[in-house]
Write a protein that holds these residues in place. Structure first.
Motif, PDB file in Angstrom:
ATOM      1  N   PRO A  19     -10.466 -10.942 -11.737  1.00  0.00           N
ATOM      2  CA  PRO A  19     -10.285 -12.175 -10.968  1.00  0.00           C
ATOM      3  C   PRO A  19     -10.404 -11.875  -9.468  1.00  0.00           C
ATOM      4  CG  PRO A  19      -8.453 -11.838 -12.502  1.00  0.00           C
ATOM      5  CD  PRO A  19      -9.270 -10.583 -12.498  1.00  0.00           C
ATOM      6  N   PRO A  20     -11.049 -12.760  -8.697  1.00  0.00           N
ATOM      7  CA  PRO A  20     -11.262 -12.513  -7.263  1.00  0.00           C
ATOM      8  C   PRO A  20      -9.982 -12.194  -6.491  1.00  0.00           C
ATOM      9  CG  PRO A  20     -12.515 -14.421  -7.965  1.00  0.00           C
ATOM     10  CD  PRO A  20     -11.662 -14.011  -9.130  1.00  0.00           C
ATOM     11  N   GLU A  21      -8.868 -12.820  -6.859  1.00  0.00           N
ATOM     12  CA  GLU A  21      -7.625 -12.581  -6.116  1.00  0.00           C
ATOM     13  C   GLU A  21      -7.016 -11.204  -6.388  1.00  0.00           C
ATOM     14  OE1 GLU A  21      -6.706 -14.803  -9.893  1.00  0.00           O
ATOM     15  OE2 GLU A  21      -8.134 -15.107  -8.259  1.00  0.00           O
ATOM     16  N   GLU A  22      -7.570 -10.459  -7.335  1.00  0.00           N
ATOM     17  CA  GLU A  22      -7.037  -9.132  -7.663  1.00  0.00           C
ATOM     18  C   GLU A  22      -7.961  -7.986  -7.271  1.00  0.00           C
ATOM     19  OE1 GLU A  22      -5.567  -8.808 -11.668  1.00  0.00           O
ATOM     20  OE2 GLU A  22      -4.814 -10.869 -11.628  1.00  0.00           O
ATOM     21  N   VAL A  23      -9.090  -8.295  -6.646  1.00  0.00           N
ATOM     22  CA  VAL A  23     -10.085  -7.264  -6.327  1.00  0.00           C
ATOM     23  C   VAL A  23      -9.515  -6.169  -5.428  1.00  0.00           C
ATOM     24  CG1 VAL A  23     -12.252  -6.837  -5.094  1.00  0.00           C
ATOM     25  CG2 VAL A  23     -12.099  -8.678  -6.768  1.00  0.00           C
ATOM     26  N   SER A  24      -8.822  -6.543  -4.377  1.00  0.00           N
ATOM     27  CA  SER A  24      -8.281  -5.542  -3.454  1.00  0.00           C
ATOM     28  C   SER A  24      -7.332  -4.584  -4.179  1.00  0.00           C
ATOM     29  CB  SER A  24      -7.563  -6.221  -2.284  1.00  0.00           C
ATOM     30  OG  SER A  24      -7.108  -5.274  -1.361  1.00  0.00           O
ATOM     31  N   ALA A  25      -6.422  -5.114  -4.966  1.00  0.00           N
ATOM     32  CA  ALA A  25      -5.459  -4.286  -5.696  1.00  0.00           C
ATOM     33  C   ALA A  25      -6.146  -3.410  -6.745  1.00  0.00           C
ATOM     34  CB  ALA A  25      -4.405  -5.166  -6.358  1.00  0.00           C
ATOM     35  N   ARG A  26      -7.147  -3.961  -7.428  1.00  0.00           N
ATOM     36  CA  ARG A  26      -7.831  -3.183  -8.473  1.00  0.00           C
ATOM     37  C   ARG A  26      -8.685  -2.065  -7.866  1.00  0.00           C
ATOM     38  NH1 ARG A  26      -8.398  -6.396 -13.402  1.00  0.00           N
ATOM     39  NH2 ARG A  26      -6.543  -7.731 -13.418  1.00  0.00           N
ATOM     40  N   PHE A  27      -9.307  -2.355  -6.720  1.00  0.00           N
ATOM     41  CA  PHE A  27     -10.094  -1.313  -6.052  1.00  0.00           C
ATOM     42  C   PHE A  27      -9.167  -0.187  -5.572  1.00  0.00           C
ATOM     43  CE2 PHE A  27     -12.419   0.241  -2.169  1.00  0.00           C
ATOM     44  CZ  PHE A  27     -13.350   0.972  -2.872  1.00  0.00           C
ATOM     45  N   GLU A  28      -7.987  -0.550  -5.084  1.00  0.00           N
ATOM     46  CA  GLU A  28      -7.002   0.461  -4.684  1.00  0.00           C
ATOM     47  C   GLU A  28      -6.611   1.325  -5.882  1.00  0.00           C
ATOM     48  OE1 GLU A  28      -2.449   0.765  -2.909  1.00  0.00           O
ATOM     49  OE2 GLU A  28      -3.458  -1.177  -2.954  1.00  0.00           O
ATOM     50  N   LYS A  29      -6.422   0.693  -7.031  1.00  0.00           N
ATOM     51  CA  LYS A  29      -6.067   1.430  -8.249  1.00  0.00           C
ATOM     52  C   LYS A  29      -7.194   2.402  -8.642  1.00  0.00           C
ATOM     53  CE  LYS A  29      -4.315   0.588 -12.889  1.00  0.00           C
ATOM     54  NZ  LYS A  29      -3.966  -0.430 -13.889  1.00  0.00           N
ATOM     55  N   VAL A 139      -8.452 -11.862  -0.762  1.00  0.00           N
ATOM     56  CA  VAL A 139      -7.008 -11.793  -0.983  1.00  0.00           C
ATOM     57  C   VAL A 139      -6.599 -10.325  -0.960  1.00  0.00           C
ATOM     58  CG1 VAL A 139      -5.139 -12.301  -2.595  1.00  0.00           C
ATOM     59  CG2 VAL A 139      -7.043 -13.904  -2.357  1.00  0.00           C
ATOM     60  N   GLY A 140      -5.592  -9.977  -0.153  1.00  0.00           N
ATOM     61  CA  GLY A 140      -5.155  -8.585  -0.031  1.00  0.00           C
ATOM     62  C   GLY A 140      -5.824  -7.920   1.153  1.00  0.00           C
ATOM     63  N   ASN A 141      -5.859  -6.601   1.129  1.00  0.00           N
ATOM     64  CA  ASN A 141      -6.473  -5.849   2.228  1.00  0.00           C
ATOM     65  C   ASN A 141      -7.981  -6.028   2.218  1.00  0.00           C
ATOM     66  OD1 ASN A 141      -4.020  -4.800   3.060  1.00  0.00           O
ATOM     67  ND2 ASN A 141      -4.218  -2.980   1.789  1.00  0.00           N
ATOM     68  N   ARG A 142      -8.547  -6.274   3.385  1.00  0.00           N
ATOM     69  CA  ARG A 142     -10.004  -6.424   3.521  1.00  0.00           C
ATOM     70  C   ARG A 142     -10.675  -5.076   3.751  1.00  0.00           C
ATOM     71  NH1 ARG A 142     -13.914 -10.151   4.539  1.00  0.00           N
ATOM     72  NH2 ARG A 142     -12.480 -11.872   4.772  1.00  0.00           N
ATOM     73  N   SER A 143     -10.005  -4.169   4.454  1.00  0.00           N
ATOM     74  CA  SER A 143     -10.620  -2.871   4.740  1.00  0.00           C
ATOM     75  C   SER A 143      -9.542  -1.855   5.086  1.00  0.00           C
ATOM     76  CB  SER A 143     -11.606  -2.994   5.903  1.00  0.00           C
ATOM     77  OG  SER A 143     -10.928  -3.374   7.088  1.00  0.00           O
ATOM     78  N   ASN A 144      -9.921  -0.589   5.007  1.00  0.00           N
ATOM     79  CA  ASN A 144      -9.007   0.479   5.371  1.00  0.00           C
ATOM     80  C   ASN A 144      -9.761   1.804   5.309  1.00  0.00           C
ATOM     81  OD1 ASN A 144      -6.590   1.719   6.127  1.00  0.00           O
ATOM     82  ND2 ASN A 144      -5.390   0.460   4.718  1.00  0.00           N
ATOM     83  N   PHE A 145      -9.041   2.890   5.521  1.00  0.00           N
ATOM     84  CA  PHE A 145      -9.635   4.218   5.469  1.00  0.00           C
ATOM     85  C   PHE A 145      -8.621   5.166   4.866  1.00  0.00           C
ATOM     86  CE2 PHE A 145      -7.857   3.338   9.633  1.00  0.00           C
ATOM     87  CZ  PHE A 145      -6.968   4.387   9.821  1.00  0.00           C
TER      88      PHE A 145
END
Length: 185
Positions: A19-29, A139-145
């Motif tokens: 789901p689009p609202e979970e992309v940031s969290a799933r990519f982090e995982k 939704v969530g973090n857009r970018s980081n390093f």
């Protein structure tokens, strides 16, 4: 640091069940639970491997919900990474269809970073000479390093003369005189 950002990975989450609202969290995982442990195991026995080194950004425009990931992959491990990434993505995002993953060598890492942060605020875009464009809602973090590129590493590289100090962000130089001429608020 000897760990140049040498590969540019794009994951199109619209080609998954995520789901689009979970992309940031799933990519982090994906990064924390699969990529980082895999990378730590990649060296010869008894040798401590350096931490993961990467920069990433999410965009949601033009009908694509992408994670752009500029990453250091050690020589000799690239094919293994390419083979494992679809499995990792499936574990965090559900079914993955063809076209969800695109991996290529990062020939110009600075150019890739400019491309990744094109959703920057127009004010700062002028400072960094980036042409801004709307990158949609995330939704969530857009970018980081990665932590391996954090402030302490930056200070150490500057102290060793391997990195120029970055200029403080403020008004772009050509707007300083104009801002000084404005009446006080």
């Amino acid at each position: 640091m000897g760990r140049g950002l040498n590969y540019f990975v794009t994951l199109n989450f619209l080609h998954t069940d995520c789901p689009p609202e979970e992309v940031s969290a799933r990519f982090e995982k994906l990064r924390d639970n699969y990529f980082a442990p895999w990378l730590r195991r990649c060296g010869p026995p008894g040798r401590k491997e350096p931490p993961p080194t990467f920069v990433w950004a999410l965009e949601n425009s033009g009908g694509c919900l992408n994670a752009h990931w500029l990453v250091h992959l050690p020589a000799g491990r690239i094919e293994d990474f390419k083979a494992r990434l679809p499995c990792w993505l499936a574990k965090v995002a559900g079914e993955v269809v063809e076209g969800a993953i695109h991996i290529r060598k990062a020939l110009t890492p600075r150019g890739a970073i400019k491309y990744m942060i094109k959703g920057i605020d127009p004010f700062y875009a002028e400072v960094y000479r980036i042409r801004p464009s709307d990158q949609g809602e995330v939704v969530g973090n857009r970018s980081n390093f990665s932590r391996s590129l954090g402030p302490s590493v930056k200070k150490a590289l500057q102290a060793a003369g391997r990195m120029k100090p970055t200029r403080r962000i403020g008004l772009p130089r050509k707007n300083i005189a104009a801002a000084a001429a404005l009446p006080p608020a």
